[in-house]
Design a protein around this motif. Structure first.
Motif, PDB file in Angstrom:
ATOM      1  N   GLY A   1       0.729  -0.946  -0.079  1.00 20.94           N
ATOM      2  CA  GLY A   1      -0.033  -0.017   0.228  1.00 20.94           C
ATOM      3  C   GLY A   1       0.848   1.130   0.093  1.00 20.94           C
ATOM      4  N   GLU A   2       1.988   1.232   0.663  1.00 17.18           N
ATOM      5  CA  GLU A   2       2.887   2.510   0.657  1.00 17.18           C
ATOM      6  C   GLU A   2       3.439   2.517  -0.517  1.00 17.18           C
ATOM      7  N   ILE A   3       3.957   1.576  -1.200  1.00 15.12           N
ATOM      8  CA  ILE A   3       4.458   1.749  -2.590  1.00 15.12           C
ATOM      9  C   ILE A   3       3.611   2.359  -3.488  1.00 15.12           C
ATOM     10  N   GLY A   4       2.344   1.987  -3.548  1.00 16.47           N
ATOM     11  CA  GLY A   4       1.165   2.415  -4.168  1.00 16.47           C
ATOM     12  C   GLY A   4       1.150   3.835  -4.064  1.00 16.47           C
ATOM     13  N   LYS A   5       1.145   4.485  -2.863  1.00 16.10           N
ATOM     14  CA  LYS A   5       1.030   5.890  -2.675  1.00 16.10           C
ATOM     15  C   LYS A   5       2.487   6.527  -3.293  1.00 16.10           C
ATOM     16  N   VAL A   6       3.388   6.014  -3.128  1.00 18.72           N
ATOM     17  CA  VAL A   6       4.581   6.552  -4.127  1.00 18.72           C
ATOM     18  C   VAL A   6       4.509   6.570  -5.392  1.00 18.72           C
ATOM     19  N   GLN A   7       4.171   5.437  -5.817  1.00 18.47           N
ATOM     20  CA  GLN A   7       4.097   5.275  -7.424  1.00 18.47           C
ATOM     21  C   GLN A   7       2.677   6.068  -8.057  1.00 18.47           C
ATOM     22  N   ASP A   8       1.544   6.304  -7.162  1.00 18.16           N
ATOM     23  CA  ASP A   8       0.734   7.276  -7.637  1.00 18.16           C
ATOM     24  C   ASP A   8       1.240   8.844  -7.490  1.00 18.16           C
ATOM     25  N   ARG A   9       2.063   9.225  -6.513  1.00 12.67           N
ATOM     26  CA  ARG A   9       2.715  10.478  -6.403  1.00 12.67           C
ATOM     27  C   ARG A   9       3.551  10.766  -7.582  1.00 12.67           C
ATOM     28  N   LEU A  10       4.259   9.877  -7.811  1.00  8.64           N
ATOM     29  CA  LEU A  10       5.391  10.060  -8.841  1.00  8.64           C
ATOM     30  C   LEU A  10       5.109   9.789 -10.233  1.00  8.64           C
ATOM     31  N   GLN A  11       3.855   8.920 -10.312  1.00 12.69           N
ATOM     32  CA  GLN A  11       3.232   8.667 -11.659  1.00 12.69           C
ATOM     33  C   GLN A  11       4.339   7.885 -12.298  1.00 12.69           C
ATOM     34  N   ARG A  12       4.990   6.773 -11.727  1.00  9.69           N
ATOM     35  CA  ARG A  12       5.859   5.882 -12.323  1.00  9.69           C
ATOM     36  C   ARG A  12       5.875   4.507 -11.390  1.00  9.69           C
ATOM     37  N   SER A  13       6.425   3.638 -11.968  1.00 13.42           N
ATOM     38  CA  SER A  13       7.078   2.592 -11.022  1.00 13.42           C
ATOM     39  C   SER A  13       8.159   2.769 -10.366  1.00 13.42           C
ATOM     40  N   ILE A  14       8.401   2.176  -9.337  1.00  9.15           N
ATOM     41  CA  ILE A  14       9.634   2.191  -8.671  1.00  9.15           C
ATOM     42  C   ILE A  14      10.456   0.943  -8.455  1.00  9.15           C
ATOM     43  N   LEU A  15      11.440   0.985  -8.021  1.00 12.40           N
ATOM     44  CA  LEU A  15      12.153  -0.515  -7.581  1.00 12.40           C
ATOM     45  C   LEU A  15      12.308  -0.408  -5.908  1.00 12.40           C
ATOM     46  N   ILE A  16      12.254  -1.626  -5.521  1.00 16.07           N
ATOM     47  CA  ILE A  16      12.384  -1.643  -4.230  1.00 16.07           C
ATOM     48  C   ILE A  16      13.802  -2.685  -3.799  1.00 16.07           C
ATOM     49  N   GLU A  17      14.666  -2.092  -3.060  1.00 20.94           N
ATOM     50  CA  GLU A  17      16.052  -3.031  -2.702  1.00 20.94           C
ATOM     51  C   GLU A  17      15.826  -4.020  -1.850  1.00 20.94           C
ATOM     52  N   ASN A  18      16.419  -5.327  -1.925  1.00 17.15           N
ATOM     53  CA  ASN A  18      16.382  -6.149  -0.804  1.00 17.15           C
ATOM     54  C   ASN A  18      17.232  -5.707  -0.023  1.00 17.15           C
ATOM     55  N   PRO A  19      16.965  -6.193   1.241  1.00 10.93           N
ATOM     56  CA  PRO A  19      17.845  -5.690   2.540  1.00 10.93           C
ATOM     57  C   PRO A  19      19.135  -6.286   2.659  1.00 10.93           C
ATOM     58  N   SER A  20      20.018  -5.641   3.619  1.00  9.03           N
ATOM     59  CA  SER A  20      21.090  -6.420   4.301  1.00  9.03           C
ATOM     60  C   SER A  20      20.483  -6.575   5.721  1.00  9.03           C
ATOM     61  N   ARG A  21      20.666  -7.945   6.285  1.00  7.63           N
ATOM     62  CA  ARG A  21      19.927  -7.877   7.535  1.00  7.63           C
ATOM     63  C   ARG A  21      21.032  -8.550   8.189  1.00  7.63           C
ATOM     64  N   TYR A  22      20.737  -8.386   9.669  1.00  6.36           N
ATOM     65  CA  TYR A  22      21.598  -8.935  10.760  1.00  6.36           C
ATOM     66  C   TYR A  22      20.775  -9.602  11.751  1.00  6.36           C
ATOM     67  N   LEU A  23      19.552  -9.672  11.571  1.00  7.47           N
ATOM     68  CA  LEU A  23      18.817 -10.673  12.136  1.00  7.47           C
ATOM     69  C   LEU A  23      17.571 -11.091  11.390  1.00  7.47           C
ATOM     70  N   SER A  24      16.800 -12.114  11.716  1.00 11.48           N
ATOM     71  CA  SER A  24      15.310 -12.382  11.326  1.00 11.48           C
ATOM     72  C   SER A  24      14.420 -12.420  12.331  1.00 11.48           C
ATOM     73  N   TYR A  25      13.232 -12.387  11.826  1.00 13.86           N
ATOM     74  CA  TYR A  25      12.085 -12.459  12.817  1.00 13.86           C
ATOM     75  C   TYR A  25      11.583 -13.870  13.079  1.00 13.86           C
ATOM     76  N   ARG A  26      11.252 -14.131  14.303  1.00 16.15           N
ATOM     77  CA  ARG A  26      10.773 -15.338  14.731  1.00 16.15           C
ATOM     78  C   ARG A  26       9.531 -15.980  13.868  1.00 16.15           C
TER      79      ARG A  26
END
Length: 290
Positions: free
Chosen positions: A128-153
């Motif tokens: 939903g947040e990506i949708g707000k960005v893409q609507d505001r910018l009138q373009r598709s965006i890219l999302i970067e995979n993270p560097s992680r130091y932990l994971s959630y149980r």
């Protein structure tokens, strides 16, 4: 109209290299494109904009945002989005991206890109947040995979499954950071090759390559995503593994700390170009029949 990013080597542009990329623009040895953190250009004018205007006249631009905080439960950073929209209108970048992360809540902002849980609730919110960005910018965006130091149980899905579902649900693409695969896989115990093989090339609009720092502890190595050195041999191998299947993609050398001399940066770009050339040369050629 914005220019597209060529499927070849680019650099993360730093102020110390402004003159270099302009001096180099008439030469054979140069990056094919450049990427900037748009937050560094949120002011209305000044020297930074004069330089960027000149550089944008020569090179395709990519905007790699670090401040939207798309995973924050209270919503994205609206001020950053407004200023990003103004900057996009001004420079018409070929690509805009941000991170699969959060960096603030209702009261505080943090100088970190913090991981999100891989749950259906997080997927719905992030989409939903990506949708707000893409609507505001009138373009598709890219999302970067993270560097992680932990994971959630309580993660309900793998990182690669989450990314695939997010891109399809939100209509965005993936900025595939190969170094982050090595960092995350080492820190939280994932199979690097399996991760690379799980990514659909069709969703990848850009690739990042960078270096990292390493700390050795009794519990094992800890990799820190500091973008302060040359790309590791492991990351180069993972990159080769991916492009063998995916073909050439716009590939950035990302270097954000311990900034090197321009020639050092361009030596890494030369490795990108050599790797892409070798991949293309090894593609099977079909015989022509009449």
């Amino acid at each position: 109209m914005p220019r597209s990013l060529p499927p070849s080597g680019g650099i993360g542009l730093k102020s110390v290299h402004y003159q270099n990329v302009l001096d180099d623009a008439a030469e054979t040895k140069r990056p094919s494109w450049v990427e900037v953190h748009p937050q560094n250009y949120f002011g209305d004018g000044g020297p930074a904009h004069r330089w960027l205007t000149a550089i944008a006249g020569v090179y395709p631009l990519s905007f790699h945002s670090v401040g939207l905080s798309l995973g924050s439960a209270g919503g994205l950073n609206a001020d950053d989005l407004d200023q990003l929209a103004v900057l996009c209108d001004r420079y018409q970048p070929a690509m805009v991206s941000d991170h699969l992360s959060w960096s603030g809540n209702a009261h505080d902002r943090y100088p970190d890109l913090l991981p999100i849980p891989y749950t259906q609730e997080a997927l719905d919110h992030f989409s939903g947040e990506i949708g707000k960005v893409q609507d505001r910018l009138q373009r598709s965006i890219l999302i970067e995979n993270p560097s992680r130091y932990l994971s959630y149980r309580d993660d309900a899905m793998s990182e690669t499954d989450f990314i695939d579902a997010l891109c399809r649900k939100a209509g965005c693409g993936l900025l595939f950071d190969i170094n982050n695969v090595e960092v995350t896989a080492t820190n939280v115990g994932l199979d690097m090759d399996a991760y690379i093989d799980a990514i659909d090339p069709g969703i990848v609009g850009e690739i990042h390559l960078a270096g990292h720092a390493r700390e050795d502890h009794d519990s094992g190595p800890l990799l820190i995503d500091d973008h302060g050195s040359t790309v590791s041999d492991i990351s180069w191998n993972l990159y080769r593994r991916f492009i063998t299947r995916a073909g050439a993609k716009p590939t950035l050398i990302e270097w954000d700390s311990n900034i090197p001399e321009y020639d050092v940066l361009m030596a890494e770009v030369a490795k990108v170009e050599a790797t892409l050339a070798n991949q293309q040369a090894s593609e099977p050629r079909h015989a022509i029949t009449r």
